[in-house]
Design an enzyme around this catalytic site. Structure first.
Site, short mmCIF file in Angstrom:
data_model
loop_
_atom_site.label_atom_id
_atom_site.label_comp_id
_atom_site.label_asym_id
_atom_site.label_seq_id
_atom_site.Cartn_x
_atom_site.Cartn_y
_atom_site.Cartn_z
N ASN A 1 97.56 -17.74 3.24
CA ASN A 1 97.16 -19.15 3.03
C ASN A 1 95.86 -19.14 2.24
O ASN A 1 95.30 -18.09 1.93
CB ASN A 1 97.02 -19.86 4.39
N LYS A 2 95.37 -20.34 1.93
CA LYS A 2 94.17 -20.50 1.11
C LYS A 2 93.04 -19.58 1.53
O LYS A 2 92.77 -19.44 2.72
CB LYS A 2 93.72 -21.97 1.17
N GLN B 1 89.98 -28.20 -2.82
CA GLN B 1 91.13 -28.99 -2.34
C GLN B 1 90.77 -29.80 -1.10
O GLN B 1 91.33 -30.87 -0.87
CB GLN B 1 92.31 -28.05 -2.02
N ASP C 1 101.37 -20.35 2.86
CA ASP C 1 102.06 -20.14 1.59
C ASP C 1 103.18 -19.11 1.69
O ASP C 1 104.11 -19.11 0.88
CB ASP C 1 101.06 -19.71 0.51
N GLY D 1 100.30 -26.72 -3.47
CA GLY D 1 100.79 -26.72 -2.09
C GLY D 1 102.18 -26.09 -2.11
O GLY D 1 103.02 -26.45 -2.95
N ALA D 2 102.43 -25.17 -1.17
CA ALA D 2 103.64 -24.36 -1.24
C ALA D 2 104.94 -25.18 -1.31
O ALA D 2 105.74 -24.99 -2.24
CB ALA D 2 103.67 -23.38 -0.07
#
Ligand code: MRU
Length: 315
Positions: A227-228, A176, A217, A55-56
């Protein structure tokens, strides 16, 4: 829905213990709650690489404490390239007169940001009448100090009442969503349903959702968001269905030094993460894969960016 334990069940995934960084090992969740006690930059870089901490904002804080214990900036920065929080925290601690005090300051700032993000995001989504919400990856207390980012917004809405069961995507390949978001939502007693990633666009198109909210992110100067992997497809589906696509993250994830999403380094991870799940092979050994861990959503698809300072519209 009655008020939940959304604030009572406090999850502390990272703490500094005087001479060690103590991390809840996220590779073991949801089956085992085991803590790692790390004292060197090599150990912390390894934990970041294998997503024991992730996680960023959380990897930024982990790297900040690693810099206080054992300052090896290049080793730490190389652990993961996409989230700007990591390199930014390393540089900030490296330049500080008191490294531990700076690491503690970054940690405290992220905790405070998470509460403000939860409040601003919940105000925005409640104002939009959103009760049926989908989220991707994990953006809760495991991913950012305090309550998290996008999942903190969801937890705040649950606390205020009226939220329908939250839809959480599995978030292949490392799950996740299935492992971590479900674990957090269960701890918080927030009703939820797990879906495979490929079910999301169809459910959005069917009218089953009022909004999508995700973390980030890196947000570039023009408002594009990394992002993911899978986030971009959700944004396209949300736009096609005419529902809000909301991104939540602290200002420490905004990177004015990177002009557009095309300039972001997207981490490509080990092919075995695609070839197997939970140690079980899924395909023929040696099958060639692509494994980008993130994708980029253009600013034009983002309805609102929620930070600790409030709401902006990148488009
Ligand atoms: O690879 P991960 O699990 O570190 O990816 C995490 C995400 O993509 C999150 O959405 C992002 O870091 C924001 S966390 C508050």
């Amino acid at each position: 829905m009655a008020a939940t334990r959304a604030t009572a069940a406090r999850i502390v995934a990272l703490r500094f213990d005087g001479d060690a960084l103590v991390l809840l090992d996220q590779t073991q969740l949801p089956w085992r709650e085991r803590y790692l006690r790390l004292t060197s930059a090599e150990q912390v870089a390894d934990a970041i690489r294998r997503l024991a901490v992730r996680g960023a904002p959380m990897i930024g804080v982990a790297a900040a404490y690693a810099m206080a214990l054992d300052p090896r900036p290049e080793l730490l920065k190389a652990a993961r390239p996409t989230a700007v929080n990591l390199a930014r925290a390393v540089d900030r601690v490296a330049a500080a007169p008191n490294r531990l005090a700076e690491a503690r300051a970054i940690h405290a700032e992220e905790e405070a940001a998470s509460d403000a993000i939860a409040a601003h995001g919940a105000d925005f989504l409640a104002g939009a009448g959103a009760r049926r919400i989908l989220t991707h990856c994990n953006t809760g207390a495991l991913a950012a100090p305090g309550r998290g980012t996008a999942l903190a917004v969801i937890a705040e809405l649950a606390l205020r009442g009226g939220l329908e069961p939250v839809l959480a995507t599995e978030s292949r390949p490392l799950l996740q969503g299935a492992r971590l978001t479900v674990w957090e939502l269960a701890k918080l007693e927030i009703p939820h349903e797990l879906i495979v990633d490929s079910a999301a666009p169809g459910l959005i198109a069917s009218g089953a959702l009022d909004a999508v909210i995700v973390g980030c992110d890196r947000v570039t100067a023009n408002g594009d968001v990394a992002n993911k992997v899978g986030t971009y497809g959700l944004a396209l589906a949300a736009q096609a269905a005419g529902i809000p696509f909301v991104v939540a993250g602290p200002t420490s994830t905004i990177d004015p030094g990177t002009p557009t999403g095309a300039d972001i380094t997207i981490e490509e991870r080990d092919p075995d993460e695609v070839r197997a799940a939970g140690g079980q092979p899924l395909t023929l050994p040696g099958t060639r894969t692509r494994n980008p861990a993130f994708d980029v959503t253009p600013a034009a698809l983002i309805t609102a960016l929620v930070t600790e300072r409030g709401i902006t519209s990148p488009r």
